[in-house]
Design an enzyme around this catalytic site. Sequence first.
Site, PDB file in Angstrom:
ATOM      1  N   GLU B 204       3.719  -8.435   8.076  1.00  0.00           N
ATOM      2  CA  GLU B 204       3.353  -8.489   9.714  1.00  0.00           C
ATOM      3  C   GLU B 204       3.186  -9.726  10.646  1.00  0.00           C
ATOM      4  OE1 GLU B 204      -1.418  -6.254   9.697  1.00  0.00           O
ATOM      5  OE2 GLU B 204      -1.335  -8.658   9.295  1.00  0.00           O
ATOM      6  N   HIS B 220       9.086  -2.737 -16.679  1.00  0.00           N
ATOM      7  CA  HIS B 220       8.895  -1.464 -17.100  1.00  0.00           C
ATOM      8  C   HIS B 220       8.885  -0.758 -16.593  1.00  0.00           C
ATOM      9  CE1 HIS B 220       7.008  -3.168 -20.953  1.00  0.00           C
ATOM     10  NE2 HIS B 220       7.226  -4.120 -20.770  1.00  0.00           N
ATOM     11  N   LYS B 310      -6.708   1.313  14.966  1.00  0.00           N
ATOM     12  CA  LYS B 310      -8.552   0.973  14.987  1.00  0.00           C
ATOM     13  C   LYS B 310      -8.657   1.474  16.235  1.00  0.00           C
ATOM     14  CE  LYS B 310      -7.604  -2.691  12.519  1.00  0.00           C
ATOM     15  NZ  LYS B 310      -7.538  -4.805  12.583  1.00  0.00           N
TER      16      LYS B 310
END
Lengths: 317, 317
Positions: B204, B220, B310
Site C-alpha cells: 500500500e 518446506h 468499496k
Amino acid sequence: MIFLAEDKFYSQVYSIKEQINFTEKFSLEARNFKAIVISGMGGSGVSGRIFAEIFQELPVIVVDSYKLPKYVDRSYCFIAVSYSGNTEETLSTVKEAKARGVRVNAITSGGELSKICDNLIKIPAGLQPREAIGYLLMPLLNTFAGIQTEERKKIISILENLEKERSPIWQLAQKIVDSRKIPYILSWEPFTSLSYRFKTQFNENSKLFALNHNLSEQNHNELVPQLMNGGMAEKFIFLVLEGDYSSRCKVRLDIMENKFSSEIIRIKPKGETQLEKLFYLLHYIDILTVEVSLRLSFDPEDVKVLENLKAELSKIK
Amino acid sequence: MIFLAEDKFYSQVYSIKEQINFTEKFSLEARNFKAIVISGMGGSGVSGRIFAEIFQELPVIVVDSYKLPKYVDRSYCFIAVSYSGNTEETLSTVKEAKARGVRVNAITSGGELSKICDNLIKIPAGLQPREAIGYLLMPLLNTFAGIQTEERKKIISILENLEKERSPIWQLAQKIVDSRKIPYILSWEPFTSLSYRFKTQFNENSKLFALNHNLSEQNHNELVPQLMNGGMAEKFIFLVLEGDYSSRCKVRLDIMENKFSSEIIRIKPKGETQLEKLFYLLHYIDILTVEVSLRLSFDPEDVKVLENLKAELSKIK
C-alpha cells in the site's frame, strides 16, 4: 522417465480413495480441552490447517515452527503430525510439550516421533508427505468429527466420478502451462486452507512458484499493487476455489473481474456436504498440479532440493 | 506534489511515538475467557496479528473474514478492530456475535461499529488505518499486557534514535528500488506478524508487489520452485526480520544464502525486550516502505483503487 514418474505418482495421487477408508482414531473428547493444538510443517501440517477449517467446536491452532505457544499446558489437546516422524520443528515442539507434562498424541509413519510420543496413530510409510494427505487428515476427522461409513462411501464415489471426467482438468493444466503466468489462488471459507494446499502442490508437484490468499483480506492489501503501478495483476493466472460463505465474496470477485486484465478461473466443487466438496477439491488440486508438472516435463516426485537442505541441516547440530 | 505527500505522510508515520502514549484500555481480564477472538481486516486486523504473537497467556485467534467461527460464545473475549468502523467483514462478524449474545468490544475511530458495540475504545480519526497501528495495537497491550510508563518511554527513545540514524534505511530503500526485484520478506518468531505487516506496507505505501512467509514453513514448500525450474529465487530481494527463536532458523538462513543467487538482507532489531524490538521493526518498516515509495515517485497515501472497490461494493446490497 516421465512415463515412469507418471505411473508411480498417479497411483499415489489416486490412492486418496484408499486413504479415506483409514479408520484409526484417538480416544480423545474435544469437550475435555480448551483448544486443540496441532504441530506440523509443510505437507504434514496442511492436514491441521484443513482440519482447523472443518472443525468448529473448539479453536484449532496450527503451530508451524520450532516453538510451542506458552499457553499450551495439560488443558490443551496436543497433536503432533509429521509424516516422517523426524521433522525437527515438530520434534522441538514435542519436547517442549513433554517438559510441560502435556500428553503427546502423534500421527506419523515412524521416526523419532513414534518413539517419544505418548499416544500413536501409525500410518503407512513409503509416500511423500503431501501424497499421504488422507492418512494424515482422517485420524483427526475420525477422532473429532465422527465420520461414518456412508460418508466415506459418498466421498469416494464423488472422487471416482471426478476421475472419469478429468478432461476439463487436463484442459486447465494446458491453459496454465500455455499462459506462462504465475498461478494465484484465491478462496474464502470453508476452503481457505485448500488454497494454501493448492499453492504448495504447485510448488512441489509442478515446481512452479504460486501464490494464495483469502479473497477478502487480499482485497484490503494487494489490490493496490495489482491495479496501480503498471498492473501486476496481468502477471498472474487467477484460480478461485469457490467457498460457501459469504456471497459478498462472489460480489467482490465480479468487481475484480471487470478491473483485471487477467482471466479469473472459478473452480466449483461438486458434492453436497462440506466434506464432500473439500475432498473433491483436494483431489482436483492433486490431479491438476501433477498434470501441469507432466506438461512441463518435470518429475512431480522430485524434491531433491529439500532433501539436500535436510541433509545439510542434520550436519549442523 | 511528491513533496506535499512526503510532508503529510512523514508526519503520520512519525506520529507512532505519540500513539504509543495512548493509554485507553478495556476492563477485561484474560483469565475469565477461553481465548481472545479479534476480528479485523487489512491495516486494522494486523494489530490483532501482532498482538497474537506477543500475548502468550491465551490463544488469540484473528478472524479476517465475514464469518465468526462457530465456537465463539460468551466464554470467549471478542474484540472487533476496524479503524473506519465501517469494514463490512468486521461488521458481519459483530452481528453474528450479537446474535449469540457475545459482548462486543470495539476499537475504532467511529462508523457503524462505534454505534452497535457494547464496549468502545474510540481512537483519533483522520488517518489511514495502516498509519494508526499504534492506536489500534496499544489498547490490546494496555488491557492484557499491562504496559507501563517506563516501557513506553524506553520504546519512544529507541524510535527517536532510529530516526536520527535513518541513513542505512535510505540506502536500503535505494537498493530495493535499484534491484527491480520483488521484496520477499522472511521472518520467524516472535516477528512473523511483522513480516506480514512489512508485505502489506510494501503493497500500500510503495505500490509494490511483495511476499512474506515464515522461514521454516517456507523451506518446506517454496525451496523447490525457488531453486529448481530455472531458479525463481533470483527474481526476489530477500529481507529478513531476525527473530529470537530459534537459532535453527539462522542455520537455515545460512544454508539458503549459499544456494541463492539473490542476496539475503538481514534486519536486526535494536532494543532489549520483545516489545522494544517489535516497535523498532514496526517503525523501520514504515520508514523504509515510504522511502521506497518516494523514490518510485508514488504518493504513499494514494489507495484510490481500494476506495473505488468499496464504493462499488456499497452499490450492491
